[in-house]
Motif scaffolding. Structure first.
Motif, PDB file in Angstrom:
ATOM      1  N   SER A 112       0.806  -1.246   0.000  1.00 32.47           N
ATOM      2  CA  SER A 112       0.000   0.000   0.000  1.00 32.47           C
ATOM      3  C   SER A 112       0.831   1.285   0.000  1.00 32.47           C
ATOM      4  O   SER A 112       0.311   2.353   0.312  1.00 32.47           O
ATOM      5  N   LYS A 162      -0.922   4.977  -0.346  1.00 34.14           N
ATOM      6  CA  LYS A 162      -0.701   6.005   0.683  1.00 34.14           C
ATOM      7  C   LYS A 162      -0.050   7.248   0.092  1.00 34.14           C
ATOM      8  O   LYS A 162      -0.404   8.370   0.454  1.00 34.14           O
ATOM      9  N   ASP A 166      -2.592   9.427  -1.344  1.00 34.03           N
ATOM     10  CA  ASP A 166      -3.738   9.691  -0.457  1.00 34.03           C
ATOM     11  C   ASP A 166      -4.999   9.026  -0.984  1.00 34.03           C
ATOM     12  O   ASP A 166      -6.077   9.610  -0.987  1.00 34.03           O
ATOM     13  N   ALA A 199      -6.097   5.923   0.089  1.00 39.21           N
ATOM     14  CA  ALA A 199      -6.511   4.830   0.968  1.00 39.21           C
ATOM     15  C   ALA A 199      -7.982   4.941   1.327  1.00 39.21           C
ATOM     16  O   ALA A 199      -8.520   6.034   1.472  1.00 39.21           O
ATOM     17  N   GLU A 240      -6.890   1.392   5.656  1.00 38.19           N
ATOM     18  CA  GLU A 240      -5.826   2.095   4.939  1.00 38.19           C
ATOM     19  C   GLU A 240      -5.003   1.248   3.985  1.00 38.19           C
ATOM     20  O   GLU A 240      -4.297   1.788   3.149  1.00 38.19           O
ATOM     21  N   SER A 241      -5.075  -0.072   4.084  1.00 35.93           N
ATOM     22  CA  SER A 241      -4.300  -0.871   3.131  1.00 35.93           C
ATOM     23  C   SER A 241      -5.037  -1.024   1.802  1.00 35.93           C
ATOM     24  O   SER A 241      -4.432  -1.322   0.788  1.00 35.93           O
TER      25      SER A 241
END
Length: 191
Positions: free
Chosen positions: A131, A135, A138, A140, A145-146
């Protein structure tokens, strides 16, 4: 007693609706990178037509603009719809010297299959298992978030972002990025 139950039910229901609304808003909120921002460079494993290779954004930008789109997971309904739409539009992107690449958290083995069946061997899809690319852009998914949110960028050959669109709905990503690319091409006829 019954009125207290009804009041509690209404309050709980309103809170649930508010949470659902906020969650939906969070999932559709815009990405942080905006037009004019430098596009983070990356190199990763990608697959096109079932063949795996090393994809370099910097090398691709030397050839023209890049439409970079992030999607949550291969072989899910929305991501399949979106892949089909990008595949159908590849020739239109080529008219403006642009290429398309999709990025997800999926592993390269999954994407090798996805590149043939859903991308119809028309454009590459890249693996971002750690990821880092998601990330850096931006992109995610809020609260996960992965996994990538559904975010599309158009990047000019100079490495600057010229357009960004975020929506979990798979429709409009192709239409919006094509429109942004056409506007950019009209202002940069030499490129």
């Amino acid at each position: 007693m019954q009125s207290r139950f009804i009041a509690r039910f209404i309050a709980t229901g309103a809170a649930a609706l508010l949470c659902a609304g906020l969650s939906f808003y969070a999932l559709t909120a815009e990405a942080t990178l905006k037009p004019g921002d430098p596009a983070p460079d990356f190199t990763t494993q990608a697959s096109l037509g079932g063949k795996t290779y090393t994809y370099s954004l910097a090398d691709q930008l030397k050839k023209g603009p890049v439409v970079l789109y992030f999607y949550p997971a291969a072989f899910t309904t929305g991501c399949t719809i979106e892949a089909h739409e990008f595949a159908e539009a590849v020739d239109e992107y080529k008219k403006y010297g642009a290429t398309v690449i999709g990025v997800s958290h999926d592993n390269i083995d999954t994407l090798t299959k996805f590149s043939v069946s859903e991308c119809r061997s028309k454009f590459p899809v890249a693996a971002d298992e750690d990821s880092k690319i998601i990330k850096a852009y931006d992109a995610a998914m809020p609260m996960h978030e992965s996994m990538a949110n559904r975010v599309s960028y158009v990047i000019a050959p100079d490495g600057k972002i010229i357009y960004e669109y975020t929506s979990l709905a798979p429709d409009q990503h192709v239409e919006n990025t094509l429109r942004a690319l056409k506007e950019w091409a009209a202002q940069h006829p030499q490129q």
